[in-house]
Structures are given as structure tokens and as C-alpha cells.
Design an enzyme around this catalytic site. Sequence first.
Site, PDB file in Angstrom:
ATOM      1  N   GLU A   1      -1.296   0.758  -0.104  1.00  0.00           N
ATOM      2  CA  GLU A   1      -0.677   0.723  -1.449  1.00  0.00           C
ATOM      3  C   GLU A   1       0.641  -0.455  -1.560  1.00  0.00           C
ATOM      4  O   GLU A   1       0.753  -0.984  -2.479  1.00  0.00           O
ATOM      5  CB  GLU A   1      -0.226   2.140  -1.919  1.00  0.00           C
ATOM      6  CG  GLU A   1      -1.488   2.978  -2.359  1.00  0.00           C
ATOM      7  CD  GLU A   1      -1.329   4.431  -2.281  1.00  0.00           C
ATOM      8  OE1 GLU A   1      -1.862   5.434  -2.706  1.00  0.00           O
ATOM      9  OE2 GLU A   1      -0.246   4.793  -1.720  1.00  0.00           O
TER      10      GLU A   1
ATOM     11  N   ASP B   1      -2.927  -1.166  -6.501  1.00  0.00           N
ATOM     12  CA  ASP B   1      -3.554   0.099  -5.611  1.00  0.00           C
ATOM     13  C   ASP B   1      -4.013  -0.433  -4.463  1.00  0.00           C
ATOM     14  O   ASP B   1      -4.092  -1.488  -4.058  1.00  0.00           O
ATOM     15  CB  ASP B   1      -4.770   0.637  -6.417  1.00  0.00           C
ATOM     16  CG  ASP B   1      -5.032   2.075  -6.117  1.00  0.00           C
ATOM     17  OD1 ASP B   1      -4.202   2.726  -5.336  1.00  0.00           O
ATOM     18  OD2 ASP B   1      -6.051   2.581  -6.592  1.00  0.00           O
TER      19      ASP B   1
ATOM     20  N   GLU C   1     -20.244  33.556  -0.306  1.00  0.00           N
ATOM     21  CA  GLU C   1     -21.368  33.577  -0.996  1.00  0.00           C
ATOM     22  C   GLU C   1     -21.577  35.020  -1.536  1.00  0.00           C
ATOM     23  O   GLU C   1     -20.775  35.821  -1.369  1.00  0.00           O
ATOM     24  CB  GLU C   1     -22.512  33.476   0.082  1.00  0.00           C
ATOM     25  CG  GLU C   1     -23.967  33.527  -0.139  1.00  0.00           C
ATOM     26  CD  GLU C   1     -24.393  32.674  -1.488  1.00  0.00           C
ATOM     27  OE1 GLU C   1     -23.902  33.147  -2.326  1.00  0.00           O
ATOM     28  OE2 GLU C   1     -25.095  31.647  -0.933  1.00  0.00           O
TER      29      GLU C   1
ATOM     30  N   ASP D   1      -0.783   4.304  -9.403  1.00  0.00           N
ATOM     31  CA  ASP D   1      -0.939   5.944  -9.560  1.00  0.00           C
ATOM     32  C   ASP D   1      -0.405   6.360  -8.179  1.00  0.00           C
ATOM     33  O   ASP D   1      -0.824   7.723  -7.566  1.00  0.00           O
ATOM     34  CB  ASP D   1      -2.556   6.008  -9.545  1.00  0.00           C
ATOM     35  CG  ASP D   1      -3.494   5.511  -8.665  1.00  0.00           C
ATOM     36  OD1 ASP D   1      -3.064   5.560  -7.590  1.00  0.00           O
ATOM     37  OD2 ASP D   1      -4.311   4.776  -8.755  1.00  0.00           O
TER      38      ASP D   1
ATOM     39  N   ASP E   1      -7.943  -0.443  -8.477  1.00  0.00           N
ATOM     40  CA  ASP E   1      -8.773   0.413  -7.664  1.00  0.00           C
ATOM     41  C   ASP E   1     -10.092  -0.197  -7.459  1.00  0.00           C
ATOM     42  O   ASP E   1     -10.555  -0.411  -5.998  1.00  0.00           O
ATOM     43  CB  ASP E   1      -9.076   1.581  -8.541  1.00  0.00           C
ATOM     44  CG  ASP E   1      -9.805   2.655  -7.399  1.00  0.00           C
ATOM     45  OD1 ASP E   1      -9.502   3.133  -6.417  1.00  0.00           O
ATOM     46  OD2 ASP E   1     -11.206   2.549  -7.876  1.00  0.00           O
TER      47      ASP E   1
ATOM     48  N   HIS F   1     -22.693  24.312   3.126  1.00  0.00           N
ATOM     49  CA  HIS F   1     -22.756  24.296   4.534  1.00  0.00           C
ATOM     50  C   HIS F   1     -23.886  23.994   5.283  1.00  0.00           C
ATOM     51  O   HIS F   1     -25.013  23.906   4.653  1.00  0.00           O
ATOM     52  CB  HIS F   1     -22.437  25.924   5.118  1.00  0.00           C
ATOM     53  CG  HIS F   1     -23.566  26.811   4.684  1.00  0.00           C
ATOM     54  ND1 HIS F   1     -24.602  26.915   5.233  1.00  0.00           N
ATOM     55  CD2 HIS F   1     -23.498  27.734   3.663  1.00  0.00           C
ATOM     56  CE1 HIS F   1     -25.337  27.820   4.821  1.00  0.00           C
ATOM     57  NE2 HIS F   1     -24.536  28.553   3.795  1.00  0.00           N
TER      58      HIS F   1
END
Length: 465
Positions: free
Chosen positions: A50, A9, A346, A75, A124, A270
Site C-alpha cells: 500500500e 492500493d 451444525e 482504503d 485495486d 469443513h
Amino acid sequence: MREFIVEADGGSRGNPGPAGYGAVVIDAESGETLAEAAEYIGVATNNVAEYKGLVAGLKAAHALDPAASVHVRMDSKLVVEQMSGRWKIKHPDMKPLAAEAARVLPGTRVTYEWIPREKNKHADRLANEAMDAGKRGEQWSPSASTAELDRPAAGASGAGTPAGPPGDAAAGAAKARAALAGASAGRGTGGAEAGFTASALGAAGAVAQGADVAKGADVRAARSVAASGGSGVSLGGTTTGGAAATAVPPVGWGASADLGAPATFVLLRHGETPLTPQKRFSGSGGSNPSLSDVGREQAVRVAAALAARGTVQAVVSSPLLRCQETARTVAARLGLDVHLEEGLRETDFGDWEGLTFAEVRERQPDALTAWLASPDVAPPGGESFTEVTTRVEAARERLLTAHAGRTVLLVTHVTPIKTLVRLALGAPPESLFRMELSAASLSAVAYYADGNASLRLLNDTAHLR
């Protein structure tokens, strides 16, 4: 002929950004780890890291036995498909790395398999250890690595067979957990780790560690049912479940089949607007305010924190201005695009938009009392929480379908975030009034293939301090 499994990985915290790779060589017969490799490689992209991990893993296997056959598990769909010859290699940075990988061993002795990220955690962790070391100005050291502790030990199941698939660390520290749980030989816990792992965050600046959470053995038919029995909760620690002693384990616990990597929604409220410190109703039907100077600074800080973690793969935002501003700041730092999702807006507070709670209580006391008493009651001219829940659930399903197994940042508002958390926990509607959710705070929920959801983080603001 000996057979090795190579799991590799790579990662980049910024893409491009500070990058590193990890690789492990495993004996295919016994499941024993034979070699580990990891390195901080400076600024690079995920794909470069990778590929470098693949090359390192193949070279480590060759050093152990040049005549061995090797089964590579990664992966990275890109690397697997390109090295298998099914996809063309077009990027100039990839071509020399792919050629180098192909030269290590004859192609007839190397096969490739794509695996979910959840089954590639050993490599990983090595990659993240390398990036953490690079952040400290050091190189990765095998003596300091703890990646091996998070995969089942060879022979743990008895007759020389591994406790799980080779390199599968889903149960995490299997020997210690089996001892603590009094588990019988050969039986471990099924589990999965959040996209927010401690190694991905970096030890110095970690906001919270990811949780190893055992999932239910009884696969449930629908998310609405699954929401009533969450897998577990961890806020800055690790929650583990031992093997069930009864024939039918309780919902949310016990051994289960590997369900693959969960989709993880990182939920960002936010930044502040001029209305936020005044605690005024600010929904989707009001003035649509932009961020204040404080809110813009908060967005910069959360962007830096998320870039350091390097786990976010996509950014989705509410269409309202304050969320788009926050999302664009983060996405620019991560090198990602912003996608809008209408369902993340919202609540429309109708006549109450722009008013404080006290002002609403003074002007419309009966309407406020009715609203607080029932999720089906809407503010005059606005939306009820039941209506908001319906559209948030629909948005969740769309996003889960589009981002299966990925870590996605959702930049949204108080009510949508609290609703996602409530649904994950199976909590009643009134729980919306019992959660604190600060401006620019981070929360996280992981969603598994069996419909279970796990709350991983809630209202974290460490990046703002």
C-alpha cells in the site's frame, strides 16, 4: 494551481506473500484518468504494498505537474492516518516508505482521505493486475491493462463532468452499460463489486468472477425484509442492471447512493470426516469427529486456493472439531488467527446422530416424515431448522457488526451455510433440501449497508479437482 486526485492500493496474497501495487492519477476537475502505475514487488506485506502504491501515485502526479496540489484517496486506514500525522509510525518497514512519500511533494499540497474499498477499485484492479503478471513471471504492462474500463469515462454525464465520483468504478464499464440500457445522459447504475473479484482471484485459477450487482434505490428497514429481494446472482459470470425506466425501480435494481463496500462472507464447509462419505447425520450433538485423511488434504487445497486469491481478512469457525481443523489449516496459510462463533455449529440431530437417512426411515418413519414436512419439527432430542435459523441469524448480525466492509471466511457446516444462502435469497425453508453442498466447498454472500444481500458463489469445488 492544478489539482490531482491520487488513488492508490496494494495487496499481498499471503500477507506476506506475492505482492503488488496500483495507483491512478485523476484530473480533479474533469475526472479524466491522466496516469496509471502498477508493479509486482515480490514477497511483501499488504502495508508495504500500500505504501509503495502511494509513493508511485505521488511520483506520477509530480511528473505531470510538480506544482499541483494532490488529494490522496486510499482504503488503507493505516496509511491515511499515518501520513496525516494522526497515528505514529512504529513498524520499521513503514518508516522509510512514509518518509519517501513525504519527500515527493510538500506536505502543504497533499491531503489524505480514507475511502471504502468499493470506491478504490481502479487502483485495486491495477494492483491485482500487477500480482497476476508476477504470477506469470512478468511485469505489469500498461498496454495490457483493463482497469480503466471499469470506471466511468470522463464526460459521460454530459457537460464535461464525470459519470460518478472520480475513480469510482461502482457502475463498471459505464459507457457500454449506458448504451445497452438506453440510459439517459448522466444516469448510470448504482452497484458494488464482490470481495471475490476476477482480478483478485487471478485469471488462471479463478473459481468464479465477482458480480457487479445493481442495488435497490429503496433502502429497506430490516435485513429480514431485504432478504426477500436479493440484488442478483452470479455464478462465474457478471450480472448487471441497467438504469430503471420507471419512477420507482423494482426492489433490488436501479440507481442508488454509494453504500460502501459490502461485508462478504466466504462460506467454507469443513473437509470430510469418516462419517461424510457414509452420509450419516453428523451434527453438534454427536461424536464430534475430526477430519479424515481426505478431509485434511481438502483443507490444504482450499487453503492454497484462498491464499492465491488474497482477499480473506479474517477467519471465523464453528467450535466443532472438524471445522476448527479446517479453519486452522487455512488460517495458517493466510497468516491469520481463528475466532470461534458458537452460532455457526451444525444442527443437533438428537437421536439421529450417527445414523444414515435409511436407518432413520426404518427406525422412526413418522418422526422423519414430520421433520421433512416442517422446519418447526426437531428430530427427537435435537434442534429444529427454525431454531437453527434463529441462532444463525444472530451469529450473522454479530459478524456483520464486527466485520463491516470486510471479507471474512466462515468455516462451518451444511445447515448454517444453506441457511445463510436461503436467507440471502429470501427462499422458503424447504429450499434447504434442494441445495447440494459438498465437503470443502466454497460459497459466498455479500451484505450491503441497506440490508440487501447478494449470493455470489455456491458449492464451488474447483480447488479440489
